[in-house]
Design an enzyme around this catalytic site. Structure first.
Site, PDB file in Angstrom:
ATOM      1  CB  CYS A 155       2.269   7.339   3.664  1.00 17.17           C
ATOM      2  SG  CYS A 155       2.725   6.101   4.923  1.00 17.17           S
ATOM      3  CB  CYS A 209      -0.527   1.006   8.167  1.00 15.48           C
ATOM      4  SG  CYS A 209       0.743   0.155   7.746  1.00 15.48           S
ATOM      5  CB  CYS A 249       3.194  -3.210  16.391  1.00 19.44           C
ATOM      6  SG  CYS A 249       4.917  -2.827  16.151  1.00 19.44           S
ATOM      7  CB  CYS A 253       5.566  -5.663   9.387  1.00 15.53           C
ATOM      8  SG  CYS A 253       6.974  -4.887  10.470  1.00 15.53           S
ATOM      9  CB  CYS A 299       0.384  -2.977  13.373  1.00 11.60           C
ATOM     10  SG  CYS A 299       0.813  -2.780  11.737  1.00 11.60           S
ATOM     11  CD  GLU A 340      -2.485  -1.091   2.775  1.00 13.58           C
ATOM     12  OE1 GLU A 340      -2.457   0.000   3.524  1.00 13.58           O
ATOM     13  OE2 GLU A 340      -3.289  -1.972   2.909  1.00 13.58           O
TER      14      GLU A 340
HETATM   15  S1  SF4 Z   1       3.539  -0.942  13.416  1.00 10.85           S
HETATM   16 FE1  SF4 Z   1       2.984  -2.345  11.901  1.00 10.85          FE
HETATM   17  S2  SF4 Z   1       4.305  -2.215  10.103  1.00 10.85           S
HETATM   18 FE2  SF4 Z   1       4.962  -0.816  11.794  1.00 10.85          FE
HETATM   19  S3  SF4 Z   1       6.642  -1.961  12.874  1.00 10.85           S
HETATM   20 FE3  SF4 Z   1       4.714  -2.511  14.002  1.00 10.85          FE
HETATM   21  S4  SF4 Z   1       4.119  -4.312  12.866  1.00 10.85           S
HETATM   22 FE4  SF4 Z   1       5.726  -3.325  11.504  1.00 10.85          FE
END
Ligand code: SF4
Length: 378
Positions: free
Chosen positions: A112, A363, A123, A119, A126, A91
């Site tokens: 962005c 995101c 987190c 990833c 996320c 994205e």
């Molecule tokens: S917020 Fe999402 S994209 Fe960013 S480091 Fe944490 S898991 Fe990865």
């Protein structure tokens, strides 16, 4: 697989052309096709001799991103979902002018961009990390996100002008050579975990022969990779740094951001101080407000202390709900109270008030949704 031409810097192209006994001015012509005219095919490069175009075709790919979906209206946040050559999805998000966020009042269009497919940092709140990490983006895939949005804008301006002409209007919009003038590296993935590819892409986007976007208009965000922040401090380019902090206590950060167990706040703060010492630049602390997790007034105190210690400003971003995750967005009242608590402690802070929930604004959310829909159809 052939390397993509947009993963090479001007110096690398010059060396290659020299080895091919091609005159140096051909590199200038090629760069003009790639970054000013944003050509999508070798045959479009009509002022390059046919045999040179053949040589380029044999040695490099010229990939573009395929737009799979776009969400969001003209004057709001717009999200682009791209398909890469291996069919992975990433994205990019076009953010309307918001001087308070990342730069000064003259900035109009912030993009962005993503740096990884998925990833690995997991987190808890996320969407990007939900299905884990798949691969790093190559420099050209990072650069192409900007070029593809530029092409999309050109096409939009062209069709709006056709409409105006048909309606007998005379005020035609001039084509803009650089529509995107501000970049935040804050999309899918941890940017500093793809350090070398990111630096190369940003060098290309920053160069006058490339994207022409000033280093001070480029913000790199990290969840807190302390060693890479130290490495970034030694880079010659003056990028802006944002820390995706989301809590100023180890206790809460450990709960919502596993990276904090590897690089606790003490280490992260030292790395940020080193960055500031080297660069003399203000850092931004990104803080997603999540209901019942980090939005209590108790959390504002440590955040204010940290912001003062680092001479940092704070961006508060109300959480955008992710399907399948338990976290919720706090009420507007709670967000405003948190902002007031920071302001009372003389912290420079902004609260993002735009509503993004209607376009899967979190995101990684659009990619996740599309991948799940595609999986159902197979
Ligand atoms: S917020 Fe999402 S994209 Fe960013 S480091 Fe944490 S898991 Fe990865």
């Amino acid at each position: 697989m052939l390397p993509d031409i947009k993963s090479l810097t001007r110096e690398e192209l010059q060396t290659r052309f020299k080895n091919w006994n091609e005159p140096v001015y051909r590199v200038t012509q090629l760069l003009d096709w790639l970054y000013a005219r944003r050509a999508m095919a070798w045959d479009a490069m009509t002022n390059l001799p046919k045999q040179l175009r053949e040589k380029l075709r044999e040695n490099f790919s010229l990939q573009t991103l395929e737009l799979v979906r776009k969400q969001g209206a003209h004057d709001t946040t717009q999200k682009f979902l791209w398909r890469l050559r291996d069919h992975s999805l990433v994205e990019s998000v076009l953010i309307p002018a918001n001087p308070a966020l990342y730069s000064d009042a003259s900035d109009r269009h912030t993009l962005c961009i993503s740096t990884q497919v998925g990833c690995a940092y997991g987190c808890k709140f996320c969407a990007s990390g939900l299905d884990g990490w798949k691969r790093n983006l190559t420099p050209d895939e990072i650069v192409e996100q900007v070029l593809a949005v530029e092409r999309w804008n050109e096409e939009k301006v062209r069709s709006e002008n056709v409409e105006r002409r048909t309606e007998g209007g005379s005020h035609l919009a001039p084509p803009t050579s650089h529509f995107v003038n501000n970049i935040v590296v804050m999309g899918m993935g941890e940017p500093l975990a793809n350090y070398d590819n990111l630096m190369k892409a940003l060098k290309i986007l920053n160069a006058p022969w490339g994207g022409g976007i000033g280093a001070r208009k480029i913000t790199i965000s990290t969840s807190g990779l302390a060693p890479q922040i130290r490495r970034l401090a030694k880079e010659p380019m003056q990028f802006r740094l944002a820390i995706s902090l989301h809590s100023a206590t180890d206790e809460m950060r450990n709960k919502i951001m596993p990276v904090n167990r590897k690089y606790p706040l003490k280490e992260l703060i030292h790395a940020c101080e080193e960055y500031q010492y080297e660069k003399g630049r203000m850092i931004t602390l990104e803080y997603i407000l999540i209901a019942g997790a980090n939005d209590s007034i108790d959390q504002a105190g440590p955040l204010a202390s940290l912001a003062h210690k680092l001479f940092a400003k704070v961006n508060l971003i109300p959480y955008n709900k992710v399907d399948g995750l338990k976290w919720e967005r706090p009420s507007e009242e709670v967000c405003e109270k948190f902002l007031t608590a920071l302001e009372k402690q003389k912290v420079t802070a902004t609260l993002r008030r735009e509503k993004g929930g209607d376009i899967d604004a979190a995101c990684g959310q659009l990619r996740l949704k599309t991948e799940r829909e595609l999986a159902k159809t197979v």
